[in-house]
Design a protein around this motif. Structure first.
Motif, mmCIF file in Angstrom:
data_model
loop_
_atom_site.group_PDB
_atom_site.id
_atom_site.type_symbol
_atom_site.label_atom_id
_atom_site.label_comp_id
_atom_site.label_asym_id
_atom_site.label_seq_id
_atom_site.Cartn_x
_atom_site.Cartn_y
_atom_site.Cartn_z
ATOM 1 N N ALA A 60 1.010 -1.166 -0.126
ATOM 2 C CA ALA A 60 -0.018 -0.004 0.012
ATOM 3 C C ALA A 60 0.777 1.198 -0.052
ATOM 4 C CB ALA A 60 -0.880 -0.046 1.208
ATOM 5 N N LEU A 61 2.041 1.133 0.898
ATOM 6 C CA LEU A 61 2.809 2.460 0.825
ATOM 7 C C LEU A 61 3.325 2.866 -0.535
ATOM 8 C CD1 LEU A 61 4.430 1.910 4.209
ATOM 9 C CD2 LEU A 61 2.948 3.684 3.753
ATOM 10 N N HIS A 62 3.896 1.761 -1.231
ATOM 11 C CA HIS A 62 4.427 2.061 -2.324
ATOM 12 C C HIS A 62 3.602 2.144 -3.334
ATOM 13 C CE1 HIS A 62 8.852 1.738 -1.204
ATOM 14 N NE2 HIS A 62 8.439 0.614 -0.522
ATOM 15 N N TYR A 63 2.299 1.911 -3.366
ATOM 16 C CA TYR A 63 1.289 2.044 -4.384
ATOM 17 C C TYR A 63 0.798 3.417 -4.155
ATOM 18 C CZ TYR A 63 -2.916 0.880 -7.261
ATOM 19 O OH TYR A 63 -3.582 0.735 -8.162
ATOM 20 N N VAL A 64 0.696 3.881 -3.050
ATOM 21 C CA VAL A 64 -0.015 5.555 -2.715
ATOM 22 C C VAL A 64 1.024 6.532 -2.851
ATOM 23 C CG1 VAL A 64 -1.066 6.796 -1.041
ATOM 24 C CG2 VAL A 64 -1.830 4.418 -1.557
ATOM 25 N N TYR A 65 2.307 6.091 -2.345
ATOM 26 C CA TYR A 65 3.054 7.367 -2.122
ATOM 27 C C TYR A 65 4.180 7.342 -3.514
ATOM 28 C CZ TYR A 65 1.549 8.654 2.446
ATOM 29 O OH TYR A 65 0.924 8.732 3.480
ATOM 30 N N ASN A 66 4.781 8.570 -3.734
ATOM 31 C CA ASN A 66 5.718 8.637 -4.689
ATOM 32 C C ASN A 66 7.027 8.359 -4.120
ATOM 33 O OD1 ASN A 66 7.106 9.277 -7.177
ATOM 34 N ND2 ASN A 66 6.957 11.704 -6.722
ATOM 35 N N THR A 67 7.524 7.209 -3.724
ATOM 36 C CA THR A 67 8.746 6.825 -3.180
ATOM 37 C C THR A 67 9.662 6.776 -4.545
ATOM 38 O OG1 THR A 67 8.239 4.275 -3.374
ATOM 39 C CG2 THR A 67 7.967 5.489 -1.282
ATOM 40 N N ALA A 80 11.427 -5.105 6.912
ATOM 41 C CA ALA A 80 11.616 -4.044 5.572
ATOM 42 C C ALA A 80 11.731 -5.281 4.135
ATOM 43 C CB ALA A 80 12.415 -3.115 5.531
ATOM 44 N N TYR A 81 11.649 -6.504 4.563
ATOM 45 C CA TYR A 81 11.793 -7.415 3.424
ATOM 46 C C TYR A 81 10.897 -7.213 2.373
ATOM 47 C CZ TYR A 81 14.918 -10.244 6.501
ATOM 48 O OH TYR A 81 15.780 -10.510 7.311
ATOM 49 N N GLY A 82 9.647 -6.999 2.451
ATOM 50 C CA GLY A 82 8.728 -6.732 1.367
ATOM 51 C C GLY A 82 9.253 -5.361 0.733
ATOM 52 N N HIS A 83 9.485 -4.284 1.392
ATOM 53 C CA HIS A 83 10.000 -3.022 0.767
ATOM 54 C C HIS A 83 11.283 -3.388 -0.057
ATOM 55 C CE1 HIS A 83 11.841 0.697 0.876
ATOM 56 N NE2 HIS A 83 13.006 0.172 1.420
ATOM 57 N N LYS A 84 12.047 -4.155 0.459
ATOM 58 C CA LYS A 84 13.268 -4.157 -0.493
ATOM 59 C C LYS A 84 12.998 -5.058 -1.815
ATOM 60 C CE LYS A 84 16.888 -4.240 2.900
ATOM 61 N NZ LYS A 84 18.275 -4.361 3.027
ATOM 62 N N ILE A 85 11.984 -6.112 -1.702
ATOM 63 C CA ILE A 85 11.718 -6.810 -2.838
ATOM 64 C C ILE A 85 10.897 -6.053 -4.076
ATOM 65 C CG2 ILE A 85 10.138 -8.767 -3.521
ATOM 66 C CD1 ILE A 85 10.995 -9.985 -1.056
ATOM 67 N N LEU A 86 10.195 -5.002 -3.384
ATOM 68 C CA LEU A 86 9.320 -4.164 -4.448
ATOM 69 C C LEU A 86 10.180 -3.143 -4.696
ATOM 70 C CD1 LEU A 86 6.106 -3.816 -2.008
ATOM 71 C CD2 LEU A 86 6.282 -5.354 -4.149
ATOM 72 N N THR A 87 11.452 -2.925 -4.219
ATOM 73 C CA THR A 87 12.122 -1.623 -4.760
ATOM 74 C C THR A 87 13.625 -2.034 -5.333
ATOM 75 O OG1 THR A 87 13.107 -1.709 -2.559
ATOM 76 C CG2 THR A 87 11.297 -0.059 -2.908
ATOM 77 N N GLY A 88 13.320 -2.895 -6.460
ATOM 78 C CA GLY A 88 14.530 -3.224 -7.369
ATOM 79 C C GLY A 88 15.138 -4.481 -6.798
ATOM 80 N N ARG A 89 14.960 -4.884 -5.632
ATOM 81 C CA ARG A 89 15.933 -6.029 -5.000
ATOM 82 C C ARG A 89 15.557 -7.399 -4.939
ATOM 83 N NH1 ARG A 89 17.400 -2.167 0.132
ATOM 84 N NH2 ARG A 89 15.449 -1.259 -0.896
ATOM 85 N N LEU A 269 -4.730 5.690 3.300
ATOM 86 C CA LEU A 269 -3.359 6.236 2.966
ATOM 87 C C LEU A 269 -3.635 7.697 2.044
ATOM 88 C CD1 LEU A 269 -0.945 3.240 2.959
ATOM 89 C CD2 LEU A 269 -1.052 5.116 4.828
ATOM 90 N N GLN A 270 -4.522 7.110 0.878
ATOM 91 C CA GLN A 270 -4.872 8.224 0.095
ATOM 92 C C GLN A 270 -5.505 9.546 0.605
ATOM 93 O OE1 GLN A 270 -4.044 8.348 -2.911
ATOM 94 N NE2 GLN A 270 -4.147 6.630 -4.072
ATOM 95 N N ASP A 271 -6.360 9.088 1.595
ATOM 96 C CA ASP A 271 -7.101 10.218 2.462
ATOM 97 C C ASP A 271 -6.133 11.180 3.200
ATOM 98 O OD1 ASP A 271 -9.528 9.611 1.458
ATOM 99 O OD2 ASP A 271 -10.025 8.272 3.069
ATOM 100 N N LEU A 272 -5.169 10.393 3.897
ATOM 101 C CA LEU A 272 -4.173 11.052 4.810
ATOM 102 C C LEU A 272 -3.320 11.690 4.132
ATOM 103 C CD1 LEU A 272 -3.755 8.232 7.626
ATOM 104 C CD2 LEU A 272 -5.178 10.229 7.615
ATOM 105 N N LYS A 273 -2.942 11.391 2.606
ATOM 106 C CA LYS A 273 -2.135 12.249 2.101
ATOM 107 C C LYS A 273 -2.497 13.691 1.907
ATOM 108 C CE LYS A 273 -0.071 11.049 -1.976
ATOM 109 N NZ LYS A 273 0.052 10.729 -3.430
ATOM 110 N N ASN A 274 -3.731 14.013 2.019
ATOM 111 C CA ASN A 274 -4.272 15.388 1.890
ATOM 112 C C ASN A 274 -4.558 16.005 2.938
ATOM 113 O OD1 ASN A 274 -4.306 14.813 -0.991
ATOM 114 N ND2 ASN A 274 -6.192 13.554 -0.810
ATOM 115 N N ILE A 275 -4.061 15.466 4.089
ATOM 116 C CA ILE A 275 -4.327 16.062 5.423
ATOM 117 C C ILE A 275 -3.007 16.489 5.755
ATOM 118 C CG2 ILE A 275 -4.889 15.790 7.755
ATOM 119 C CD1 ILE A 275 -7.107 13.529 6.956
#
Length: 648
Positions: A60-67, A80-89, A269-275
């Motif tokens: 969800a974080l990498h889908y919603v935010y512009n990382t 952070a294993y899932g984070h690593k896998i989704l970010t090119g590793r 997360l989409q809602d909170l981006k705008n707050i």
């Protein structure tokens, strides 16, 4: 064995690829990501349960935010294993925690998506706030998100950061991943408070209804955002006064929500981006989610080692002969043995009862052994407080975590000469956790403190005797006892027989042992590496080299009588320690040599003045040259110089 990611996961080389998928496809991505983590960790090892618990959040974080433009900080880093896998590793993930491979934690030098290195806990809110403040100053619109979980919210640093964040007027989001666990179950009032929030059906129902209503109201002159905020605060206070902890720190509180509902996470997360401003989202997850055994025994499956993913059988090495106990277990069982004889003994650990083996005493003597949560500073000072009342407190902290409590050691213990016993577990190079967890510095930063004794046992029997000595009434100063992670060297010292076979003996403070006489060269070892030295001495015997060997036992106070003997007899000396060579035991020997006008060729072996990365302990000790082979090579080099000088 080649492990292949699922059909969607294998197309994701970066978050940009993830964003191309429909929201409906995210469910499949989560399933494939979770299975890939299970596949890799079961075969290659690593932390396990924590990352399984945040699979949906990672997606969800990498889908919603512009990382990576938006700054994402993971805390603790083994989530952070899932984070690593989704970010090119993804394809390199099998090298995770292996020598020269990926780090087991976020690491800035490894990826631009790793915005902050996180090995120790509770740093994320401070770091993310710093990033948000810098973004505001530079006029950037980037978001800062701190994901704090696995017990990290229990540390004081997290509260210091929230206290500042509430008045800093910076745009940041704190995501509290509430799974009631660190490595062991969370403890303390905060854990009970969060449980109250997550189980209050009335509060959650009213809060959701108010939030939905506010979403339908026009925000304008007659109904401002500040009015809406005051209304939600009033409802929270009316329904459940306990819900005001975060709000009282001026952090807008949202949740709790199901951290495994990917659709709900994305929408929220989409809602909170705008707050704007500082806010906290409370999500509830299950550590080990999706792997039944890991959900049921979350402590065991925090980092289980290699296992059969189908049966869940954890692989254990098979040996024909009895193996030495782990130093940690020798500590744990010795604590019980001592405490049964001395009613003044207490045990304290900051969230490491299993890792330190204090759990054995906690189970048998729950009124005399305590886990105080991820709070190293508090662990030291509460130990000091007990010591003022005549108690003998064994404060067990990993060497690298003791760095977080240094001021308390100086201010609250050493200055007041309170006889706290600091058992520093994981001293030296700990292996796959890498530089954030290596116990490199404690010898150097402890030996400079007045009134503090610094010791290290060479083996398990010495550990028992140092623990015994430290609780005697005759010792009225604080003492450090440092020892490494893992197995010792004495197969005949076992749980059921060690009390009878190795009864306690008092060790004279500041006195070492001569293990072997010799010629030309003397080895002065401190702690467990003395065993590497003994092996090296056996290796060079065939070369006609006959070094003397002294187990010094204490870096402070030094055995000066023994050192006078050594410097009077030998002009070639090797010091060996599993701590930094800068300011450590070897430096103490040089200081003695200089103070007394001796001249000798002294070679200091230890952890070099650089960061040693991750790998197995065997690989790392070989890399820095203090294993038996490395020591033997130094002995040969120094001996050849001696021979050349004699010929000349």
């Amino acid at each position: 064995m080649e492990l292949t990611p699922g059909t969607l996961l294998k197309t994701i080389d970066s978050p940009a690829d993830l964003k191309k998928l429909s929201r409906e496809e995210l469910h499949q991505v989560c399933e494939e990501l979770r299975q890939y983590i299970v596949d890799i960790v079961s075969v290659h090892g690593g932390h396990f349960g924590a990352s399984l618990g945040v699979v949906e959040l990672s997606v969800a974080l990498h889908y919603v935010y512009n990382t990576p433009y938006d700054q994402l900080v993971w805390d603790v880093g083994h989530q952070a294993y899932g984070h690593k896998i989704l970010t090119g590793r993804r394809d390199n993930f099998p090298s995770n925690r292996k020598y020269k491979g990926l780090s087991g934690f976020p690491k800035r030098s490894e990826s631009e998506y790793d915005t902050f290195g996180v090995g120790h806990s509770s740093t994320s809110i401070s770091a993310a706030l710093g990033m948000a403040m810098a973004a505001k100053y530079k006029g950037e619109k980037r978001k800062s998100i701190a994901v704090i979980g696995d017990g990290a919210m229990t540390a004081g640093l997290a509260f210091e950061a929230m206290n500042h964040a509430g008045v800093a007027d910076a745009d940041m989001l704190v995501i509290l991943n509430d799974n009631c666990m660190s490595i062991d179950p969370n403890v303390g009032a905060l854990k009970e408070y969060l449980t109250d929030i997550t189980t209050s059906q009335t509060y959650n129902k009213v809060k959701d209804e108010v939030w939905n209503l506010l979403g339908k109201l026009p925000v304008g002159k007659s109904f401002s955002r500040s009015m809406a905020h005051k209304l939600t605060e009033g409802v929270k206070g009316m329904v459940n006064s306990k819900a005001n902890l975060f709000e009282s720190l001026k952090l807008r509180y949202f949740g709790p929500i199901d951290g495994h509902n990917i659709t709900k996470l994305v929408d929220t997360l989409q809602d909170l981006k705008n707050i704007p401003g500082p806010k906290i989202l409370h999500i509830v997850t299950v550590k080990g989610k999706g792997y039944d055994l890991a959900e049921k025994d979350q402590t065991l499956w925090h980092a289980p080692g290699l296992f059969d993913k189908v049966t869940g059988e954890i692989q254990k090495k098979k040996f024909d002969l009895p193996q030495p106990m782990k130093y940690q277990d020798v500590f744990g069982y010795t604590m019980i043995e001592l405490a049964e004889k001395n009613k003044k003994i207490f045990g304290i650990t900051p969230a490491m009862p299993s890792g330190s083996s204090l759990k054995y005493m906690m189970e048998k003597m729950p009124d005399r052994a305590f886990d105080v949560g991820i709070a190293e500073q508090h662990a030291v000072t509460v130990s000091a407080g007990m010591a003022t009342q005549g108690m003998k407190v064994f404060c067990n902290i990993y060497s690298s975590f003791m760095q977080r409590a240094y001021d308390m050691v100086v201010h609250d213990v050493a200055i007041q000469k309170l006889p706290v016993v600091f058992c520093l577990d994981r001293a030296g190079l700990v292996g796959e956790d890498g530089p954030t967890h290596h116990g490199c510095y404690d010898i150097a930063f402890m030996r400079c403190i007045p009134n503090l004794i610094v010791s290290a046992p060479m083996n398990e029997r010495e550990l028992r005797n140092m623990m015994y000595t430290s609780q005697l009434d005759s010792l009225n100063l604080p003492i450090v006892i440092r020892y490494p992670r893992g197995e010792g060297v004495m197969p005949d010292l076992q749980k059921d027989t060690m009390a009878d076979k190795y009864p306690f003996e008092e060790i004279q403070i500041g006195k070492g042992r001569k293990l072997k006489d010799g010629e030309n060269i003397a080895i002065l070892s401190f702690g467990h590496p003395g065993n590497f030295a003994a092996a090296a001495i056996r290796d060079v015997k065939a070369d006609g080299i006959n070094p003397a060997h002294y187990d010094m036992r204490f870096a402070k106070p030094l055995d000066e009588a023994m050192l006078h003997e050594v410097f009077a007899k030998f002009d070639k000396i090797i010091t060996i320690e599993d701590g930094t060579v800068v300011g450590g035991f070897g430096t103490a020997v040089l200081e003695f040599m200089n103070a007394h006008g001796y001249k000798a060729d002294v070679k200091i072996l230890g952890i070099p003045d650089r960061l040693v990365e991750h790998g197995s302990p065997k690989q790392l000790y070989d890399e820095i040259g203090i294993d038996a082979n490395g020591i033997a090579e130094v002995l040969r080099e120094m001996s050849s110089v001696s021979v050349a000088q004699l010929v000349k």
